[in-house]
Design a protein around this motif. Structure first.
Motif, PDB file in Angstrom:
ATOM      1  N   HIS A   1     -10.838  -4.158  15.289  1.00 36.73           N
ATOM      2  CA  HIS A   1     -10.072  -5.837  15.442  1.00 36.73           C
ATOM      3  C   HIS A   1     -10.573  -6.334  14.517  1.00 36.73           C
ATOM      4  O   HIS A   1     -10.004  -7.396  14.119  1.00 36.73           O
ATOM      5  CB  HIS A   1     -10.539  -6.282  16.710  1.00 36.73           C
ATOM      6  N   MET A   2     -11.846  -5.931  13.325  1.00 39.34           N
ATOM      7  CA  MET A   2     -12.681  -6.800  12.600  1.00 39.34           C
ATOM      8  C   MET A   2     -11.503  -6.305  10.952  1.00 39.34           C
ATOM      9  O   MET A   2     -11.423  -7.867  10.011  1.00 39.34           O
ATOM     10  CB  MET A   2     -14.283  -6.449  12.260  1.00 39.34           C
ATOM     11  N   GLY A   3     -11.445  -5.003  10.942  1.00 39.79           N
ATOM     12  CA  GLY A   3     -10.717  -5.268  10.128  1.00 39.79           C
ATOM     13  C   GLY A   3      -9.609  -5.608   9.739  1.00 39.79           C
ATOM     14  O   GLY A   3      -9.081  -5.719   8.640  1.00 39.79           O
ATOM     15  N   SER A   4      -8.809  -5.601  11.242  1.00 43.69           N
ATOM     16  CA  SER A   4      -7.319  -6.291  10.654  1.00 43.69           C
ATOM     17  C   SER A   4      -7.794  -7.474  10.329  1.00 43.69           C
ATOM     18  O   SER A   4      -6.538  -7.748   9.552  1.00 43.69           O
ATOM     19  CB  SER A   4      -7.069  -5.934  12.198  1.00 43.69           C
ATOM     20  N   ALA A   5      -8.863  -8.554  10.817  1.00 46.48           N
ATOM     21  CA  ALA A   5      -9.053  -9.470  10.696  1.00 46.48           C
ATOM     22  C   ALA A   5      -9.055 -10.112   9.316  1.00 46.48           C
ATOM     23  O   ALA A   5      -8.632 -10.896   8.978  1.00 46.48           O
ATOM     24  CB  ALA A   5      -9.645 -10.384  11.584  1.00 46.48           C
ATOM     25  N   MET A   6      -9.628  -9.122   8.849  1.00 43.31           N
ATOM     26  CA  MET A   6     -10.009  -8.901   7.454  1.00 43.31           C
ATOM     27  C   MET A   6      -8.675  -9.182   6.351  1.00 43.31           C
ATOM     28  O   MET A   6      -8.676  -9.859   5.169  1.00 43.31           O
ATOM     29  CB  MET A   6     -11.362  -8.027   7.324  1.00 43.31           C
ATOM     30  N   ILE A   7      -8.238  -7.834   6.527  1.00 44.20           N
ATOM     31  CA  ILE A   7      -7.382  -7.490   5.775  1.00 44.20           C
ATOM     32  C   ILE A   7      -5.852  -8.843   5.963  1.00 44.20           C
ATOM     33  O   ILE A   7      -5.978  -9.100   4.681  1.00 44.20           O
ATOM     34  CB  ILE A   7      -6.809  -6.585   6.586  1.00 44.20           C
ATOM     35  N   GLU A   8      -5.640  -9.197   7.118  1.00 41.32           N
ATOM     36  CA  GLU A   8      -5.148 -10.419   7.389  1.00 41.32           C
ATOM     37  C   GLU A   8      -5.351 -11.182   6.179  1.00 41.32           C
ATOM     38  O   GLU A   8      -4.968 -12.526   5.535  1.00 41.32           O
ATOM     39  CB  GLU A   8      -4.945 -10.619   8.447  1.00 41.32           C
ATOM     40  N   GLY A   9      -6.227 -11.635   6.362  1.00 40.45           N
ATOM     41  CA  GLY A   9      -7.276 -13.074   5.951  1.00 40.45           C
ATOM     42  C   GLY A   9      -6.923 -12.199   3.599  1.00 40.45           C
ATOM     43  O   GLY A   9      -7.180 -13.800   3.435  1.00 40.45           O
ATOM     44  N   LEU A  10      -7.255 -11.457   4.473  1.00 40.88           N
ATOM     45  CA  LEU A  10      -7.395 -11.177   2.255  1.00 40.88           C
ATOM     46  C   LEU A  10      -6.328 -11.369   1.825  1.00 40.88           C
ATOM     47  O   LEU A  10      -5.779 -11.790   0.681  1.00 40.88           O
ATOM     48  CB  LEU A  10      -7.895  -9.752   2.375  1.00 40.88           C
ATOM     49  N   LEU A  11      -4.936 -10.804   2.448  1.00 38.75           N
ATOM     50  CA  LEU A  11      -3.794 -11.128   2.138  1.00 38.75           C
ATOM     51  C   LEU A  11      -2.920 -12.101   1.882  1.00 38.75           C
ATOM     52  O   LEU A  11      -2.471 -13.087   1.472  1.00 38.75           O
ATOM     53  CB  LEU A  11      -2.553  -9.893   2.740  1.00 38.75           C
ATOM     54  N   LYS A  12      -3.405 -13.118   3.201  1.00 40.52           N
ATOM     55  CA  LYS A  12      -3.255 -14.668   3.412  1.00 40.52           C
ATOM     56  C   LYS A  12      -3.806 -15.172   2.672  1.00 40.52           C
ATOM     57  O   LYS A  12      -2.612 -16.154   1.586  1.00 40.52           O
ATOM     58  CB  LYS A  12      -3.231 -14.957   4.405  1.00 40.52           C
ATOM     59  N   ALA A  13      -4.827 -14.980   1.641  1.00 44.99           N
ATOM     60  CA  ALA A  13      -5.757 -16.204   0.344  1.00 44.99           C
ATOM     61  C   ALA A  13      -4.621 -15.362  -0.628  1.00 44.99           C
ATOM     62  O   ALA A  13      -4.996 -15.952  -2.223  1.00 44.99           O
ATOM     63  CB  ALA A  13      -7.286 -15.571   0.815  1.00 44.99           C
ATOM     64  N   LYS A  14      -4.151 -14.001  -0.406  1.00 44.99           N
ATOM     65  CA  LYS A  14      -3.649 -13.320  -2.273  1.00 44.99           C
ATOM     66  C   LYS A  14      -4.914 -13.371  -2.827  1.00 44.99           C
ATOM     67  O   LYS A  14      -4.509 -13.086  -3.907  1.00 44.99           O
ATOM     68  CB  LYS A  14      -3.259 -14.438  -3.031  1.00 44.99           C
ATOM     69  N   THR A  15      -6.168 -13.233  -1.998  1.00 47.68           N
ATOM     70  CA  THR A  15      -6.842 -12.431  -2.815  1.00 47.68           C
ATOM     71  C   THR A  15      -6.694 -10.776  -3.401  1.00 47.68           C
ATOM     72  O   THR A  15      -7.559 -10.503  -4.946  1.00 47.68           O
ATOM     73  CB  THR A  15      -8.426 -12.566  -1.615  1.00 47.68           C
TER      74      THR A  15
END
Length: 257
Positions: free
Chosen positions: A10-24
């Motif tokens: 749950h947390m790993g997936s949330a962070m992965i989505e956030g990093l990709l969304k932010a284009k980090t």
């Protein structure tokens, strides 16, 4: 910059989505090693990052997140440590260990951050508490930059990291229950459910923004909408009658134990 992930729950997936969304990080530069649950595979089909099977594929990653269960995190770090390059930044978002314990497993050439995020990181609106091991200022700045792409970062002492995680990490569930209860009340009084959810979510977003931007005490903000003999104070009285404050305080206490 290449970023790696060990664990995609749950947390790993949330962070992965956030990093990709932010284009980090771009999908081709994000390397994810999942477990046996299959969540990493399902997420990879959706987001297109690099799915890996072996720890040696993390060698090219400057930043590596570990988001596994508390009981296995140190054992996983022992397995992965030989495959981490010198000066890698390891950001653990797992509970159940201290910075010193992780550092002892990884060795002095790996820089350790212990961070506790919450699920709104998936939409880059997370609240992240972080403890940094002793590291060069540029390295720390790089770790902060990556974490800040997921939300607000607050450096805290390790003593309160657990409580920080309870308040920031568990409370979204408490808030979700509160939102659902408000919607039930609205439906009881005749409002369509979907409209009630939208109104409530926007109300909470606005209320949070008002608190953050004005820095006013919550009691002062509450007083600003409770007119003498009015509807709001009647609702507040009902909450007090039913032990609302105690229920919230006890929820934090129980979650923190």
């Amino acid at each position: 910059m290449n970023i790696g992930f060990i664990g995609a729950g749950h947390m790993g997936s949330a962070m992965i989505e956030g990093l990709l969304k932010a284009k980090t990080v771009a999908p081709e530069n994000l390397f994810v090693k999942g477990g046996s649950s299959g969540t990493a595979e399902a997420l990879q089909e959706k987001l297109g990052f690099q799915l890996i099977k072996d720890y040696d594929e993390l060698k090219a990653c400057k930043v590596i997140f570990i988001a596994t269960g508390a009981r296995i995190v140190l054992e996983i770090l022992k397995q992965a440590a030989p495959f981490m390059a010198k000066d890698t930044i390891l950001i653990s978002v797992a509970t159940g260990h201290t910075v010193a314990e992780a550092q002892a497993v990884l060795g002095e050439t790996i820089h350790v951050v212990h961070a506790i995020p919450n699920t709104p990181v998936s939409v880059n609106a997370g609240m992240i508490g972080a403890v940094f091991a002793d590291m060069p200022a540029p390295t720390k700045a790089e770790a902060v930059r990556v974490l800040e792409s997921l939300g607000k970062v607050e450096e805290v002492s390790e003593v309160i990291l657990g409580t920080f995680g309870t308040v920031a990490g568990c409370s979204p569930a408490f808030v979700d229950i509160f939102m659902e209860a408000l919607a039930d009340g609205a439906v009881l009084e005749g409002m369509p459910r979907e409209l009630s959810y939208e109104v409530i979510a926007q109300m909470m977003l606005g209320s949070a923004k008002l608190a953050l931007e004005t820095k006013k005490h919550p009691g002062e903000l509450k007083d600003g909408v409770t007119s003498p003999g009015g509807s709001t104070i009647k609702g507040v009285t009902a909450l007090e009658k039913n032990g609302f404050r105690y229920a919230v305080i006890d929820a934090v206490k129980q979650a923190n134990n």
